[in-house]
Design a protein around this motif. Structure first.
Motif, PDB file in Angstrom:
ATOM      1  N   HIS A  97       0.464  -1.236  -0.263  1.00  0.00           N
ATOM      2  CA  HIS A  97      -0.107   0.124  -0.373  1.00  0.00           C
ATOM      3  C   HIS A  97       0.667   1.299   0.015  1.00  0.00           C
ATOM      4  O   HIS A  97       2.000   1.129   0.291  1.00  0.00           O
ATOM      5  CB  HIS A  97      -1.023  -0.134   1.411  1.00  0.00           C
ATOM      6  CG  HIS A  97      -2.251  -1.107   1.075  1.00  0.00           C
ATOM      7  ND1 HIS A  97      -2.929  -0.882   0.336  1.00  0.00           N
ATOM      8  CD2 HIS A  97      -2.281  -1.796   1.949  1.00  0.00           C
ATOM      9  CE1 HIS A  97      -3.756  -2.184   0.654  1.00  0.00           C
ATOM     10  NE2 HIS A  97      -3.477  -2.760   1.419  1.00  0.00           N
ATOM     11  N   GLN A 114      -3.001  -2.563  -7.715  1.00  0.00           N
ATOM     12  CA  GLN A 114      -2.752  -3.396  -8.022  1.00  0.00           C
ATOM     13  C   GLN A 114      -4.803  -4.184  -7.358  1.00  0.00           C
ATOM     14  O   GLN A 114      -4.748  -5.324  -8.195  1.00  0.00           O
ATOM     15  CB  GLN A 114      -1.636  -3.738  -6.945  1.00  0.00           C
ATOM     16  CG  GLN A 114      -2.263  -3.704  -6.010  1.00  0.00           C
ATOM     17  CD  GLN A 114      -1.145  -4.030  -4.346  1.00  0.00           C
ATOM     18  OE1 GLN A 114      -0.172  -4.089  -4.527  1.00  0.00           O
ATOM     19  NE2 GLN A 114      -1.439  -2.692  -3.185  1.00  0.00           N
ATOM     20  N   CYS A 168      -7.997  -0.905  -3.520  1.00  0.00           N
ATOM     21  CA  CYS A 168      -7.029   0.245  -2.852  1.00  0.00           C
ATOM     22  C   CYS A 168      -7.846   1.853  -3.180  1.00  0.00           C
ATOM     23  O   CYS A 168      -7.262   2.461  -2.304  1.00  0.00           O
ATOM     24  CB  CYS A 168      -5.828   0.616  -3.332  1.00  0.00           C
ATOM     25  SG  CYS A 168      -4.868  -0.871  -2.707  1.00  0.00           S
ATOM     26  N   MET A 175      -8.832   3.784  -0.152  1.00  0.00           N
ATOM     27  CA  MET A 175      -8.299   3.697   1.331  1.00  0.00           C
ATOM     28  C   MET A 175      -7.898   5.384   1.970  1.00  0.00           C
ATOM     29  O   MET A 175      -7.473   6.025   0.467  1.00  0.00           O
ATOM     30  CB  MET A 175      -7.213   2.871   1.100  1.00  0.00           C
ATOM     31  CG  MET A 175      -7.072   1.145   1.498  1.00  0.00           C
ATOM     32  SD  MET A 175      -5.539   1.057   0.657  1.00  0.00           S
ATOM     33  CE  MET A 175      -4.956   1.165   2.504  1.00  0.00           C
TER      34      MET A 175
END
Ligand code: CU
Length: 91
Positions: A37, A77, A81, A84
């Protein structure tokens, strides 16, 4: 120096809120637990630090601009994500 631990895991940040005073020197210990991350803040801070899965990175910056700045993971990826989100608050 103000120190914060931030963990990226399961497509969320914990702590998701970092609150400091203007001109504080801020140290972030950022761990990516499950997969890689990043901890990314756009202008004026322009921070983007990537941690590999299972790794912790440490970085510092001077909180020299007041305001509320979102931080997020900019890795692509995994679609999740994008979920977040956190907030850097400089008073
Ligand atoms: Cu991510």
């Amino acid at each position: 120096m103000r120190e914060f631990v931030v963990v990226g895991d399961d497509f969320a940040f914990a702590h998701a809120r970092i609150e400091v005073q203007k001109d504080d020197l801020v140290q972030i210990k950022f761990t990516a637990k499950d997969i890689a991350h990043s901890f990314t803040v756009d202008a004026p801070y322009r921070i983007s630090k990537r941690a590999s899965n299972g790794h912790t990175i440490v970085f510092e910056f001077r909180a020299d601009e007041t305001g509320r700045f979102p931080f997020y993971c900019n890795l692509t990826q995994d679609e999740r994500c994008k979920k977040m989100k956190g907030e850097l608050i400089v008073r």
